[in-house]
Design a protein around this motif. Sequence first.
Motif, PDB file in Angstrom:
ATOM      1  N   HIS A  24       0.843  -1.197   0.000  1.00 22.12           N
ATOM      2  CA  HIS A  24       0.000   0.000   0.000  1.00 22.12           C
ATOM      3  C   HIS A  24       0.872   1.239   0.000  1.00 22.12           C
ATOM      4  CE1 HIS A  24      -4.032  -1.728   0.901  1.00 22.12           C
ATOM      5  NE2 HIS A  24      -3.301  -2.734   1.351  1.00 22.12           N
ATOM      6  N   HIS A  26       0.313   5.574   0.208  1.00 22.40           N
ATOM      7  CA  HIS A  26      -0.515   6.787   0.240  1.00 22.40           C
ATOM      8  C   HIS A  26       0.377   7.949  -0.168  1.00 22.40           C
ATOM      9  CE1 HIS A  26      -4.005   5.193   2.544  1.00 22.40           C
ATOM     10  NE2 HIS A  26      -3.109   4.304   2.911  1.00 22.40           N
ATOM     11  N   ARG A  29      -3.248  12.817  -0.240  1.00 23.22           N
ATOM     12  CA  ARG A  29      -4.480  12.241   0.269  1.00 23.22           C
ATOM     13  C   ARG A  29      -4.976  11.106  -0.610  1.00 23.22           C
ATOM     14  NH1 ARG A  29      -8.405  17.072   1.602  1.00 23.22           N
ATOM     15  NH2 ARG A  29      -8.564  16.444   3.768  1.00 23.22           N
ATOM     16  N   SER A  30      -4.180  10.731  -1.609  1.00 26.27           N
ATOM     17  CA  SER A  30      -4.678   9.636  -2.441  1.00 26.27           C
ATOM     18  C   SER A  30      -4.015   8.310  -2.082  1.00 26.27           C
ATOM     19  CB  SER A  30      -4.494   9.962  -3.930  1.00 26.27           C
ATOM     20  OG  SER A  30      -3.230  10.503  -4.149  1.00 26.27           O
ATOM     21  N   HIS A  31      -4.804   7.276  -2.156  1.00 27.66           N
ATOM     22  CA  HIS A  31      -4.366   5.921  -1.849  1.00 27.66           C
ATOM     23  C   HIS A  31      -3.924   5.313  -3.180  1.00 27.66           C
ATOM     24  CE1 HIS A  31      -5.513   1.973   0.426  1.00 27.66           C
ATOM     25  NE2 HIS A  31      -4.258   2.027   0.073  1.00 27.66           N
ATOM     26  N   GLN A  34      -3.152  -0.008  -3.687  1.00 28.54           N
ATOM     27  CA  GLN A  34      -4.156  -0.530  -2.767  1.00 28.54           C
ATOM     28  C   GLN A  34      -4.044  -2.041  -2.631  1.00 28.54           C
ATOM     29  OE1 GLN A  34      -7.900   0.931  -4.220  1.00 28.54           O
ATOM     30  NE2 GLN A  34      -7.155   3.037  -4.339  1.00 28.54           N
ATOM     31  N   ARG A  69       5.700   3.296   2.436  1.00 24.59           N
ATOM     32  CA  ARG A  69       4.828   2.194   2.042  1.00 24.59           C
ATOM     33  C   ARG A  69       4.618   1.233   3.196  1.00 24.59           C
ATOM     34  NH1 ARG A  69      10.338   1.652   2.618  1.00 24.59           N
ATOM     35  NH2 ARG A  69      11.262  -0.004   1.415  1.00 24.59           N
ATOM     36  N   GLY A 225      -4.165   1.099  -8.993  1.00 20.17           N
ATOM     37  CA  GLY A 225      -3.484   0.679  -7.773  1.00 20.17           C
ATOM     38  C   GLY A 225      -3.688  -0.769  -7.372  1.00 20.17           C
ATOM     39  N   ARG A 226      -4.302  -1.580  -8.257  1.00 16.58           N
ATOM     40  CA  ARG A 226      -4.471  -3.000  -7.950  1.00 16.58           C
ATOM     41  C   ARG A 226      -4.029  -3.843  -9.141  1.00 16.58           C
ATOM     42  NH1 ARG A 226      -8.551  -3.187  -3.691  1.00 16.58           N
ATOM     43  NH2 ARG A 226      -9.549  -1.168  -3.708  1.00 16.58           N
TER      44      ARG A 226
ATOM     45  N   ARG C 384      -1.858   8.859  13.265  1.00 22.82           N
ATOM     46  CA  ARG C 384      -1.439   8.060  12.114  1.00 22.82           C
ATOM     47  C   ARG C 384       0.041   7.857  12.154  1.00 22.82           C
ATOM     48  NH1 ARG C 384      -4.138   9.822   6.701  1.00 22.82           N
ATOM     49  NH2 ARG C 384      -2.317   8.704   6.007  1.00 22.82           N
ATOM     50  N   ALA C 386       1.737   6.400   9.601  1.00 25.57           N
ATOM     51  CA  ALA C 386       2.356   6.413   8.276  1.00 25.57           C
ATOM     52  C   ALA C 386       3.276   7.612   8.175  1.00 25.57           C
ATOM     53  CB  ALA C 386       1.292   6.495   7.196  1.00 25.57           C
TER      54      ALA C 386
END
Lengths: 268, 294, 395
Positions: A24, A26, A29-31, A34, A69, A225-226, C384, C386
């Motif tokens: 994963h 990030h 703010r975007s993932h 995934q 990550r 992302g997958r 968090r 992260a």
Amino acid sequence: MTGAPRPATSRAPGEPLLTVRDLHVHLGRSHVLQGVDLDVEKGAVTGLLGRNGVGKTTTLKALLGLVPRTGTIRLQGVDGSIEKRPTPWVVRQGVGYVPEDREVFAGLTVEENLRLAEPMARATGVEPDYDQVHQLFGELYERRKQKAGTLSGGQQQMVALARVLLGRPRLLLVDEPTKGLSPRLVTEVAQVLERVAERTTVLLVEQNLSVVRHLVQRVVVLDAGRVVHRGEAAELLADADRTRELLGVGARRDAKADAGTARPEVTS
Amino acid sequence: MSTLLLLLATGLGLGALYFLVASGLSLIYGLMGVLNFAHGAFLSAGAYGTWWASQHLPGAGPDGAGFWLAVTFGVAVGAVLAALVELLLIRPLYRRHIEQVLVTVGLSLAAVALLQGIWGSDPIPFPRPSWTAGTVRVAGAAIPADRFLLIAAALAVLGGLLALLRYTRVGLVIRAGVENRSMVEALGIDVRRTFTLVFAVGGAAAALAGALGSVYLGSVTPQQGTSLLIFAFIVVVIGGLGSVTGSAAAAVVVGLVQQLANYYAASGVGDLSVVLLLAFVLLARPQGLSGRTA
Amino acid sequence: MSTPQDLTERFANRVRGRGSAGDGTGGEPGTGGGVSTSGSRASWRRRLGWVVPVVVLLVLAWLPYVNVSVPGLFSGVSNSPGTMQLLALSLTFGGIALSYDVLFGRTGLLSFGHALFVAAGSYTTALALGQLRVGLPVAVLLAVAVGVVLPLVVGAVALRVSGIAFAMVTLAFAQAGSILVLRNPGGATGGEEGLPLLRERVPDLLTGVVNAPYRYWLALAYLALCWVVVAWLVRSRAGHAWAAVRENAERLAVLGVSTYRAKLLAFVVGSLLGTLGGVVHLLVVGGATPFVTTTEFTLALLVMVVLGGAGSRWGAVIGGVLYTYLDNRLLQLASSDVVAGLPPVLRVPASEPLFVLGTLFVLVVFFAPGGLAGRVARRGRGRRTAPAVEGEDET
Ligand SMILES: Nc1ncnc2c1ncn2[C@@H]1O[C@H](COP(=O)(O)OP(=O)(O)OP(=O)(O)O)[C@@H](O)[C@H]1O
Ligand SMILES: [Mg+2]
């Protein structure tokens, strides 16, 4: 050219050099990633494909630790997951990286660019492999005193490749090496990569399907992302509809590029 | 004519001072992305360290070889302080540039206040070797010797820095790191090791500026660092962040413009022209900010 | 190396605490961390969001009538002129910090030139009263005019660049202003002495030691005005544009959205509020002092905002008030017997307010990213783990 394994219709997957589970990332703010699962088979060229912006570059950066990550990343011969390790440490385990935009040091000479990579070789207990570099990139030797920023795009790509090969990596991560190159240079880069692949495991991000066809054995396709597809490269490419569905416009664009490209004169 | 020569020498001396502060700032920003407000504290450490040594350190004194020993001590204090700041405060915030800058801002406030608390805010007379009070005749003009002291020190530091950058392995890593730090790491090099060095070297240069600048001014105050720092920032930006030679050139220009305009136009005009010069340079070529070390 | 652009545009985010960027619409207190709140709590906050500030305002407005003695906290009783004066100054800085946060916390613009606009308010008013011999209302109107035109001009120029370049251009403009004031052209600005407030041009209620409560109410009114303006703008379309600029300037630029106008608006609004703060500062301290022109002044504002919590109204206000209070109060305490009795190792640092504040600031940056307000807002919510997104800063 010796018998590097060429695409076979069905082959049992070999031993994985790199195993990635549930990766994963990030960014802001975007993932972006995934939960990517990925195996890179030892001795083979694995293609990481997908449309623009699906996370291919991010995957490579995550493997190296260039972006934060989570997940499990195992490298053969290294105990435990390397996901917490800093970038230089990962690289010193024999992971080479050729970034998307080459990222040669523009203000440094070709020679200095190469010299920077020497410690990576020493870390793995070998001497920097200048022989291979001279063999593959004879032209760079003549231009060793030139500032890398003044080289052409193709030459810069050669510097980026030479720089990383100097350290004899076990695993080479290459991000779109043919991006923005003329057809002739695409062929040249593909040939170099083919020779590199004879002795190194490669994870290759590539949009040019003719290059994929000639170099890649196994493919992993990303979308948003997958992982959405995994399998033999030849099988996927043989199915034009599926290819278009997974890779989108890439397939059409490539058809055009294919027509204009002299096919790499490599055995297939 | 002799006035002009005097002004030029003074402007160059001032530029030399700016360069000593700016070179470290520039490298630190270029390599680490840290706008180091604590640099003024390193300068003050050098000044107060030299002053303290000249009074208390055995063998050191205000004149002769003792003076140089005192300066060496001051420079060492600046370098050690800078290295400690990097190790203890900057490193734990690795890659969090914003917090790093904020921490240096806090340090700069605290350092000035601490110096003020210990030694007061009034100017303290600074040791001046007798020969710096003399003059040198150049083409009929009597130039105070301290100008040459500043210029020589800056030239030595410039030469040393360029040699470090061009001919050493660390220098190669620094130059590459200024351009693209991630890629250096992606080649398996731990750039963090060079950060402490760059801080220490920058701190030493700033401390030298503090010591020699105080010789020039004849006294030392807690605020000295801050006031020099602002012009040093201007020099760094005009010269191109991360570029040592750029800083040198910009320092000379800024020092000369300031001196000449302050004298020939009116007091204060020189300072204003420098500020306008900065705004002009930034607006004319904002891309000029990108890093280039050599 | 990091591009100057992305550096400061992520600035505000980072100091608000990793990954906890508020959406700019969340209720108070602590917009700085309103993301993970559950639905019910969020709506509860939204409905009652105005209650707390109003109650606080009423309590503060009533304070001059309260006559208690809190040893240590204040030097005299709570409504003594000295205490009122200190509180008036603190509230003024609460408002000025809030005005700075419009740029820094809300829009992600790191300006080193805010002092210029505060000084413009202070000196324009003082000059209008003293040289033009106009009344206070006209003088304030003049200051407002300057407070609109000056940031428009400076902003229009400075916003052509971003990131560190922007910070440096604003620094340069402010430095120019500072030099101008210190050089005392034609004896107009008073140089290092500053300009005294011309008393006969100002209503009697605002001058004189015993009238400190009126200055206190003036400062409180100014703070309330800043609060309302910021609260309103942050919820408006402009505020959303600011948040977008702060969150992802690069992406907006790629999409072809011009961030220039949103940034300019933030610059002008923040600066105008700062100019008004300069006017109030002039009236509260009874003169224009050159300190308000300096870079140190802007740095102090930055410290206040980060200390309290950037991008949060409570944060900026608490930071401004606390900083000013401590700065003055610690100085008073330094001459007290308690401090005088300490051994030198403790006495020397303890008697230097800026040393204490600088150290406190460093500690906050290390251990309470998001500031004091962020600390409160985040309690109970898992932090968090992260790591921050910084890997991209190289490209
Ligand atoms: N620093 C960042 N902040 C936020 N989002 C980012 C950041 N960097 C990348 N992204 C987003 O992550 C997604 C994946 O990006 P990535 O570069 O990995 O794509 P890619 O598959 O390599 O695309 P391409 O084929 O165009 O090279 C994109 O949508 C991109 O916008
Ligand atoms: Mg990519």
